[in-house]
Motif scaffolding. Structure first.
Motif, short mmCIF file in Angstrom:
data_model
loop_
_atom_site.label_atom_id
_atom_site.label_comp_id
_atom_site.label_asym_id
_atom_site.label_seq_id
_atom_site.Cartn_x
_atom_site.Cartn_y
_atom_site.Cartn_z
N ALA A 15 1.05 -1.42 -0.23
CA ALA A 15 0.13 -0.09 0.05
C ALA A 15 0.58 1.41 -0.02
O ALA A 15 0.41 2.18 -0.72
N VAL A 16 1.73 0.95 0.45
CA VAL A 16 2.56 2.71 0.60
C VAL A 16 3.19 2.76 -0.83
O VAL A 16 3.61 3.97 -0.83
N ASP A 17 4.12 1.94 -0.83
CA ASP A 17 4.75 1.33 -2.64
C ASP A 17 3.40 1.97 -3.49
O ASP A 17 3.98 3.35 -4.27
N CYS A 18 2.03 1.94 -3.06
CA CYS A 18 1.13 2.57 -3.70
C CYS A 18 0.97 4.12 -3.88
O CYS A 18 1.18 5.08 -5.10
N ALA A 19 1.00 4.34 -2.36
CA ALA A 19 0.68 5.73 -1.79
C ALA A 19 2.21 6.72 -2.07
O ALA A 19 2.05 7.58 -2.64
N ASP A 20 3.40 6.06 -2.54
CA ASP A 20 4.03 6.32 -2.51
C ASP A 20 4.11 7.70 -3.92
O ASP A 20 5.23 8.06 -4.14
N ARG A 21 3.64 6.39 -4.91
CA ARG A 21 3.97 6.85 -6.49
C ARG A 21 3.00 8.53 -6.37
O ARG A 21 3.18 9.27 -7.09
N GLU A 56 -8.57 -8.81 1.19
CA GLU A 56 -7.79 -8.54 0.33
C GLU A 56 -8.20 -7.18 0.02
O GLU A 56 -8.30 -6.26 0.47
N VAL A 57 -6.78 -6.56 -0.24
CA VAL A 57 -6.57 -5.09 -0.58
C VAL A 57 -6.30 -4.66 -1.49
O VAL A 57 -5.07 -5.06 -2.03
N SER A 58 -6.64 -4.07 -2.33
CA SER A 58 -6.70 -3.45 -3.75
C SER A 58 -6.45 -1.36 -3.68
O SER A 58 -6.63 -0.11 -2.11
N CYS A 59 -5.99 -0.66 -4.25
CA CYS A 59 -4.86 0.10 -4.22
C CYS A 59 -4.82 1.19 -5.60
O CYS A 59 -4.62 0.80 -6.33
N HIS A 60 -5.75 2.52 -4.91
CA HIS A 60 -5.63 3.15 -6.86
C HIS A 60 -5.13 4.36 -6.42
O HIS A 60 -5.64 5.14 -5.80
N GLY A 61 -4.19 5.02 -7.16
CA GLY A 61 -3.37 6.63 -6.89
C GLY A 61 -4.34 7.28 -8.14
O GLY A 61 -3.19 6.70 -9.36
N ASP A 62 -4.00 8.22 -8.77
CA ASP A 62 -3.70 9.47 -9.55
C ASP A 62 -4.73 11.04 -8.80
O ASP A 62 -4.61 10.76 -7.77
N ASN A 64 -6.55 12.29 -8.73
CA ASN A 64 -7.67 12.62 -7.97
C ASN A 64 -6.96 12.35 -6.45
O ASN A 64 -8.14 12.94 -5.52
N GLY A 65 -6.68 11.66 -6.09
CA GLY A 65 -6.50 10.91 -4.82
C GLY A 65 -5.77 9.61 -4.88
O GLY A 65 -5.62 9.00 -5.60
N LEU A 66 -5.79 9.34 -3.83
CA LEU A 66 -6.16 7.79 -3.17
C LEU A 66 -6.95 6.84 -3.16
O LEU A 66 -7.81 7.06 -1.78
N ARG A 67 -6.76 6.01 -3.28
CA ARG A 67 -7.92 5.31 -3.24
C ARG A 67 -8.22 3.31 -2.45
O ARG A 67 -7.39 2.46 -3.20
N ILE A 68 -7.93 3.39 -1.52
CA ILE A 68 -7.80 1.75 -0.78
C ILE A 68 -9.27 1.59 -0.75
O ILE A 68 -10.07 1.86 0.60
N ARG A 69 -8.98 -0.01 -0.97
CA ARG A 69 -10.41 -1.07 -0.69
C ARG A 69 -9.48 -1.82 -0.24
O ARG A 69 -8.80 -2.75 0.06
N LEU A 122 -14.25 -1.71 3.33
CA LEU A 122 -13.92 -0.52 3.25
C LEU A 122 -13.07 0.10 2.27
O LEU A 122 -12.52 -0.48 1.87
N GLU A 123 -13.85 1.43 2.21
CA GLU A 123 -12.76 1.56 1.26
C GLU A 123 -12.94 3.54 1.56
O GLU A 123 -13.70 4.03 2.83
N LEU A 124 -11.19 3.31 1.71
CA LEU A 124 -10.88 4.94 2.30
C LEU A 124 -10.06 5.34 1.19
O LEU A 124 -10.03 5.06 0.34
N THR A 125 -10.60 6.68 1.32
CA THR A 125 -10.23 8.20 -0.03
C THR A 125 -9.32 9.16 0.78
O THR A 125 -9.65 9.26 2.27
N PHE A 126 -8.16 8.95 0.26
CA PHE A 126 -7.04 10.46 0.27
C PHE A 126 -7.07 11.67 -0.88
O PHE A 126 -6.73 10.71 -1.44
N LEU A 127 -8.00 12.38 -0.07
CA LEU A 127 -7.26 13.66 -1.50
C LEU A 127 -5.98 14.25 -1.20
O LEU A 127 -5.41 14.23 -0.47
#
Lengths: 139, 111
Positions: A15-21, A56-62, A64-69, A122-127
């Motif tokens: 997750a941190v690798d995903c956020a780090d991008r 299961e943890v999935s991560c999407h960042g762009d 618009n922000g970071l979304r972790i599910r 659980l969906e977490l969003t970071f703007l």
């Protein structure tokens, strides 16, 4: 992945690798890591009281922000319903539980929690941009 | 996470570095419990090299503080900064404990 505390470092690394991008501020990344730890630990400790189960943890960042599910198939749990800890209690009165859910709700920009079939979702969003807590280290 | 313990006067200085998370926090709690069992009562946590703490770490600190309280002990903190300080403030731990900017200041407050 099995929902076990010993898998926490691997999940956090992912997750941190995903956020780090996203190249956000260092303190922001620390807060994101913290929120994900709290959410994953909740699943590991409480979702499967009678044995092992999956997380299961999935991560999407762009831009618009970071979304972790985070999903599990354990017992229903809604972290938004957990009461805040009593901030005014002294050491003797202060309860040990509830802090993890409080930190998730405080540090994530948006938290949604729902039951889909036999899954907790659980969906977490970071703007993008700073939250107040990101620059509270000045004194 | 690494823990280094040393005595200075009546204080037991516990220098914790790295990350105190759900995996490592039980080690901190156990170490302090052992020191408490050996008679130590005044602890200064030197967190100047602690870079991360989660609620598992806060829980271990609170459990230790509760155990100390029942024995008239004290748990002080020195050098907390960055994300660790943020988490202390957000969770209300900043007002629950004595926080000192430096280890010297914490030791002087004990006298």
């Amino acid at each position: 992945m099995e929902a076990r505390i010993e898998n926490l470092p691997a999940i956090l690394r992912f997750a941190v690798d995903c956020a780090d991008r996203l190249s956000w501020a260092k303190n922001r990344l620390a807060n994101i890591e913290l929120v994900i730890e709290e959410a994953v630990v909740n699943v590991c400790k409480y979702a499967y009281p009678e044995g092992d189960g999956a997380i299961e943890v999935s991560c999407h960042g762009d831009q618009n922000g970071l979304r972790i599910r985070i999903t599990d198939t354990g017992q229903p749990f809604d972290l938004l319903s957990v009461a805040d800890p009593d901030m005014n209690a002294d050491v003797e009165e202060r309860q040990i539980g509830g802090l993890g859910c409080f930190l998730i709700r405080t540090l994530a920009d948006d938290v949604t929690c729902r039951r889909e079939g036999n899954q907790n979702v659980l969906e977490l969003t970071f703007l993008p941009g700073k939250k107040k807590a990101d620059h509270a280290d000045g004194g | 996470m690494e823990i280094q313990v040393r005595k200075e006067g009546s204080a037991t200085i516990v220098a914790v570095s790295g990350k105190m998370d759900a995996v490592t926090a039980p080690d901190y709690e156990q170490r302090l419990r052992e020191l408490l069992d050996q008679g130590a009562k005044t602890f200064v946590n030197d967190f100047s090299n602690l870079v991360y703490i989660s609620s598992a770490g806060l829980r271990s600190i609170l459990a230790t503080a509760k155990a100390l309280k029942s024995q008239d002990g004290a748990l002080l903190f020195a050098g907390i900064k960055g994300p660790v300080k943020d988490v202390f403030e957000i969770s209300g731990f900043g007002s629950l404990f004595q926080l000192h900017d430096t280890l010297d200041s914490a030791l002087k407050s004990i006298g």
